[in-house]
Design a protein around this motif. Structure first.
Motif, PDB file in Angstrom:
ATOM      1  N   ILE A 239       0.861  -1.191   0.000  1.00 45.67           N
ATOM      2  CA  ILE A 239       0.000   0.000   0.000  1.00 45.67           C
ATOM      3  C   ILE A 239       0.899   1.245   0.000  1.00 45.67           C
ATOM      4  N   THR A 279       1.984  -3.961   4.214  1.00 46.02           N
ATOM      5  CA  THR A 279       0.761  -4.605   3.705  1.00 46.02           C
ATOM      6  C   THR A 279       0.723  -4.577   2.185  1.00 46.02           C
ATOM      7  N   ASN A 281      -1.423  -5.077  -1.110  1.00 45.43           N
ATOM      8  CA  ASN A 281      -2.788  -5.103  -1.634  1.00 45.43           C
ATOM      9  C   ASN A 281      -2.891  -4.016  -2.701  1.00 45.43           C
ATOM     10  N   CYS A 283      -5.327  -1.675  -2.873  1.00 49.40           N
ATOM     11  CA  CYS A 283      -6.267  -0.616  -2.452  1.00 49.40           C
ATOM     12  C   CYS A 283      -5.865   0.764  -2.959  1.00 49.40           C
ATOM     13  N   TRP A 288     -11.749   1.515  -3.804  1.00 48.97           N
ATOM     14  CA  TRP A 288     -13.017   0.875  -3.455  1.00 48.97           C
ATOM     15  C   TRP A 288     -14.188   1.715  -3.960  1.00 48.97           C
ATOM     16  N   PRO A 295      -9.323   3.418   2.321  1.00 44.31           N
ATOM     17  CA  PRO A 295      -9.300   3.891   3.701  1.00 44.31           C
ATOM     18  C   PRO A 295      -8.342   5.051   3.955  1.00 44.31           C
ATOM     19  N   CYS A 302      -4.193   2.223   7.147  1.00 42.58           N
ATOM     20  CA  CYS A 302      -4.352   0.822   6.723  1.00 42.58           C
ATOM     21  C   CYS A 302      -4.159  -0.054   7.958  1.00 42.58           C
ATOM     22  N   LEU A 303      -5.014  -1.076   8.103  1.00 42.57           N
ATOM     23  CA  LEU A 303      -4.916  -1.978   9.259  1.00 42.57           C
ATOM     24  C   LEU A 303      -4.157  -3.262   8.931  1.00 42.57           C
ATOM     25  N   GLY A 304      -3.809  -3.434   7.682  1.00 39.61           N
ATOM     26  CA  GLY A 304      -3.053  -4.637   7.317  1.00 39.61           C
ATOM     27  C   GLY A 304      -3.915  -5.859   7.122  1.00 39.61           C
ATOM     28  N   CYS A 305      -5.139  -5.649   6.614  1.00 43.87           N
ATOM     29  CA  CYS A 305      -6.106  -6.756   6.595  1.00 43.87           C
ATOM     30  C   CYS A 305      -5.758  -7.884   5.625  1.00 43.87           C
ATOM     31  N   SER A 306      -4.854  -7.650   4.692  1.00 45.32           N
ATOM     32  CA  SER A 306      -4.574  -8.695   3.699  1.00 45.32           C
ATOM     33  C   SER A 306      -3.297  -9.465   4.007  1.00 45.32           C
TER      34      SER A 306
HETATM   35  S1  SF4 Z   1      -6.756  -2.490   5.922  1.00 42.23           S
HETATM   36 FE1  SF4 Z   1      -7.130  -3.758   4.109  1.00 42.23          FE
HETATM   37  S2  SF4 Z   1      -8.739  -2.663   2.950  1.00 42.23           S
HETATM   38 FE2  SF4 Z   1      -7.828  -1.191   4.394  1.00 42.23          FE
HETATM   39  S3  SF4 Z   1      -6.208  -0.161   3.185  1.00 42.23           S
HETATM   40 FE3  SF4 Z   1      -5.246  -1.854   4.331  1.00 42.23          FE
HETATM   41  S4  SF4 Z   1      -5.244  -3.590   2.890  1.00 42.23           S
HETATM   42 FE4  SF4 Z   1      -6.722  -2.041   2.084  1.00 42.23          FE
END
Ligand code: SF4
Ligand code: SF4
Length: 372
Positions: A239, A279, A281, A283, A288, A295, A302-306
């Motif tokens: 990201i 992270t 991804n 995004c 989105w 976000p 970013c929360l690092g969801c991936s």
């Molecule tokens: S938390 Fe997930 S959805 Fe949000 S910016 Fe990070 S990778 Fe993308």
């Protein structure tokens, strides 16, 4: 996406037939192929390869199993923003079993799955969202009286390939978070003898999912993946590599609170806990809600969801202090000499990316097929 039984003419229908029946022009189809090829970061000329392959592609069977999940992944994929992609991909594939989207219920639904498996054994694509509970014999999640574990093993046996959609299926996700009361595991902890691609995210971006399906339709196999099983085209950059706030990061301009002057000026969210540097991804590039935002653009780190270990890694609103995951030694050395963790991580990622795409301009179609 209806659950009606397919006729023999539907089963033998090609993608070209399907388009013609739905009034899609050749020009529209080529445009679709170009956007898919671009999304998948395929080299120049690959849109033609994709067009040729998709024109002849037969309607594939796709079985979607939902286990310990929240339905967020399905919500995301049904909002894949370019309407033609939904039409072209989801109307074309035979989504023969999907709890949320199918019309059938109860015994009829299970019968539809049995029939789909029998008719396309060894050829169908299996998509899974949600983790699989294994504790106490897997009793914590059942469908039609059968454990998720049992159903996954049976359906995976007849699949050509699998796609684990969402962080729960890819890495265990929230259900696996400490203390993991159900003994949740990822798909790859169970299925070891089939190609499996991970499309992590909580949820993943819809267009990433549809692009991966388009690749499978085109080449009959999954796209090139990284060492965590993710398609490189979408997870090759962090990201942070692509973040529009990066110039503030490089200048050392950080928001310290969500309502301070730095936040109002759009400065970097690193000190508010942004996990963008570690992270991977898409995004920051695909965004989105029809490409509206993501976000960080909305002011949230970013929360690092991936990434694996999402949730248990925690520290959502604390600045990264120790390099995480795959970043590695280069970052540790850089941090030791006072260089920002994110700068070093991004530099490392960029160099990996350059190596991955090097030479693509001169690839032949055969090279493309091999690499893909
Ligand atoms: S938390 Fe997930 S959805 Fe949000 S910016 Fe990070 S990778 Fe993308
Ligand atoms: S730390 Fe986060 S907000 Fe700052 S540049 Fe990197 S990804 Fe963007």
């Amino acid at each position: 996406m209806s659950q009606k039984r397919r006729s023999s003419s539907e089963i033998s229908e090609t993608f070209a037939d399907h388009l013609e029946q739905h009034g899609v022009s050749r020009r529209g189809f080529l445009k679709f192929c170009s956007s898919m090829a671009a999304a998948l970061a395929l080299p120049a000329g690959s849109a033609d390869v994709m067009a040729k392959a998709l024109s002849a592609a037969k309607r594939p069977t796709v079985i979607w199993l939902s286990f310990q999940e929240c339905t967020g992944c399905t919500e995301s994929i049904t909002r894949s923003h370019t309407p033609t992609i939904e039409n072209l991909i989801f109307d074309f594939i035979s989504l023969d079993y999907h709890h949320t989207l199918q019309v059938a219920a109860g015994h009829q639904a299970e019968e539809a799955r049995d029939v789909a498996m029998k008719n396309a054994y060894g050829k169908y694509l299996l998509i899974v969202d949600g983790s699989i509970p294994t504790k106490d014999g897997g009793v914590y999640s059942t469908i039609a009286g059968r454990t998720n574990l049992n159903m996954l093993e049976e359906v995976a046996a007849g699949a050509a390939a699998l796609i684990s959609v969402g962080t729960c299926a890819a890495y265990g996700g929230l259900p696996m978070a400490n203390p993991n009361p159900t003994g949740a595991v990822a798909v790859t902890d169970i299925v070891k003898d089939k190609p499996v691609m991970n499309i992590p995210g909580c949820p993943p971006i819809g267009l990433v999912m549809t692009s991966a399906i388009a690749h499978f339709l085109t080449f009959g196999r999954l796209p090139a993946m990284d060492d965590l099983g993710r398609p490189k085209a979408f997870y090759g950059d962090s990201i942070h590599d692509r973040c529009y706030r990066r110039t503030f990061y490089d200048q050392g301009l950080f928001a310290k609170a969500f309502d301070d002057e730095g936040a109002r000026k759009g400065w970097c969210l690193y000190e508010l806990g942004c996990k963008g540097p570690t992270t991977h991804n898409a995004c920051a590039t695909m965004k989105w809600n029809e490409g509206t935002s993501f976000p960080i653009e909305s002011g949230h780190p970013c929360l690092g969801c991936s990434e694996p270990n999402f949730w248990d890694a925690g520290s959502f609103y604390e600045a990264l202090s120790v390099p995480q995951g795959r970043v590695g030694e280069t970052v540790l050395k850089a941090a030791a000499v006072g260089v920002g963790v994110g700068v070093a991580a991004a530099a490392l990622n960029r160099s990996k990316k350059s190596a991955a795409v090097e030479g693509r301009e001169t690839m032949t179609v055969e090279d493309l097929k091999k690499e893909s």
